[in-house]
Motif scaffolding. Structure first.
Motif, short mmCIF file in Angstrom:
data_model
loop_
_atom_site.label_atom_id
_atom_site.label_comp_id
_atom_site.label_asym_id
_atom_site.label_seq_id
_atom_site.Cartn_x
_atom_site.Cartn_y
_atom_site.Cartn_z
N ALA A 228 22.60 -11.89 -13.40
CA ALA A 228 21.50 -12.57 -12.56
C ALA A 228 21.17 -11.88 -11.50
N VAL A 229 21.37 -10.67 -11.27
CA VAL A 229 20.98 -9.98 -9.86
C VAL A 229 19.79 -8.97 -10.46
N ILE A 230 18.85 -9.39 -9.72
CA ILE A 230 17.49 -8.64 -9.88
C ILE A 230 16.94 -7.91 -8.81
N GLU A 231 16.44 -6.46 -9.17
CA GLU A 231 15.83 -5.84 -8.13
C GLU A 231 14.35 -6.20 -7.89
N ARG A 232 14.01 -6.31 -6.76
CA ARG A 232 12.67 -6.88 -6.38
C ARG A 232 11.96 -6.12 -5.29
N VAL A 233 10.90 -5.81 -5.11
CA VAL A 233 10.21 -5.51 -3.81
C VAL A 233 9.31 -6.62 -3.40
N LEU A 234 9.89 -7.08 -2.27
CA LEU A 234 9.25 -8.32 -1.67
C LEU A 234 8.40 -7.90 -0.38
N PRO A 235 7.31 -8.52 -0.15
CA PRO A 235 6.37 -8.20 0.77
C PRO A 235 6.90 -8.69 2.20
N PRO A 236 6.29 -8.11 3.13
CA PRO A 236 6.74 -8.60 4.50
C PRO A 236 6.27 -10.09 4.82
#
Length: 259
Positions: free
Chosen positions: A119-127
């Motif tokens: 259930a761990v996911i890599e994401r690119v999160l915005p500022p």
């Protein structure tokens, strides 16, 4: 030393070891009636049996020495009741903590897969722009600080979901904790980037399972925690749901380690 008992006899009469009596003397909890300045020989009066009995019984209940000292100094039933009530409350808190430890340990023994990186996911999160409140806080005070901070932040901006930022490395001492509330005109910019995210469902006190999953996922990936970690409280106490339905995104910022 007429009318006095030497430490050995006083120890046998009170069922408190001589070593413990010496420690009580050094701490000022139960001082001998007489100490020979030449030999250091300690003598106790029969009248001290009462204090010794109180100390022995309270220590059997794990009442702290400081509280016992206050009880003996006050000799007031109201003071005694107050201090024993406080000790009872601390004992109940420790018992509840122990129960959680035993439950978690049992779950891990029965289902070791709970610590796998599922259930761990890599994401690119915005500022994220946000209003923030930062304070040095010990772990036991996290909930109280965040609850009060979110009440203050909601009065300024209620865009949500609220969140908190913690140091990358866990420490025993108080650490800087930042409570934040997203808002387009917020004065603080929380950096975006690449994150490992675990969406945890359940009570906050059990959120260690999410951190274990993130740690297990991180091992062997060639990555490291790049900075302070975040918790984003998607569903929580103000949403009218039971604790087992709380949802929290635990977000670890990532960077590649040098080889």
């Amino acid at each position: 030393m007429d009318g006095l008992l030497p430490i050995g006899a006083f120890s046998r009469a009170t069922l408190i070891s001589a070593n413990t009596l010496r420690a009580y003397h050094e701490s000022g909890l139960l001082e001998p009636a007489v100490v020979d300045p030449r030999t250091g020989y300690r003598g106790y009066r029969v009248a001290q049996f009462g204090d010794a009995a109180v100390i022995r019984h309270l220590r059997e209940l794990d009442v702290p020495l400081a509280a016992i000292r206050e009880i003996l100094a006050a000799r007031d039933p109201e003071v005694t009741r107050r201090l024993l009530a406080e000790h009872r409350d601390r004992t109940l808190e420790r018992a509840a903590h122990l129960e959680r430890v035993l439950r978690t340990t049992g779950e891990l023994l029965d289902a070791p897969e709970m610590v796998t990186p599922a259930a761990v996911i890599e994401r690119v999160l915005p500022p994220v722009r946000a209003f923030t409140i930062t304070r040095e806080v010990a772990e036991d005070d996290f909930a109280g600080f965040l609850g009060e901070a979110f009440r203050q932040l909601t009065a300024v901006a209620a865009v949500g979901p609220p969140g908190a930022v913690f140091p990358a490395e866990y420490r025993d001492e108080p650490v800087p904790v930042t409570a934040y509330m997203p808002a387009d005109d917020g004065p603080t910019l929380l950096p975006g980037g690449r994150f490992a995210v675990f969406e945890f469902t359940g009570p906050y006190r059990e959120m260690t399972t999410g951190y274990r999953s993130l740690g297990a996922w991180l091992a062997g990936t060639g990555m490291a925690i790049a900075g302070p970690v975040r918790e984003s409280y998607l569903i929580g106490p103000g949403d009218g749901v039971p604790e087992d339905r709380y949802r929290t995104d635990i977000c670890w910022p990532l960077h590649l380690t040098e080889k």
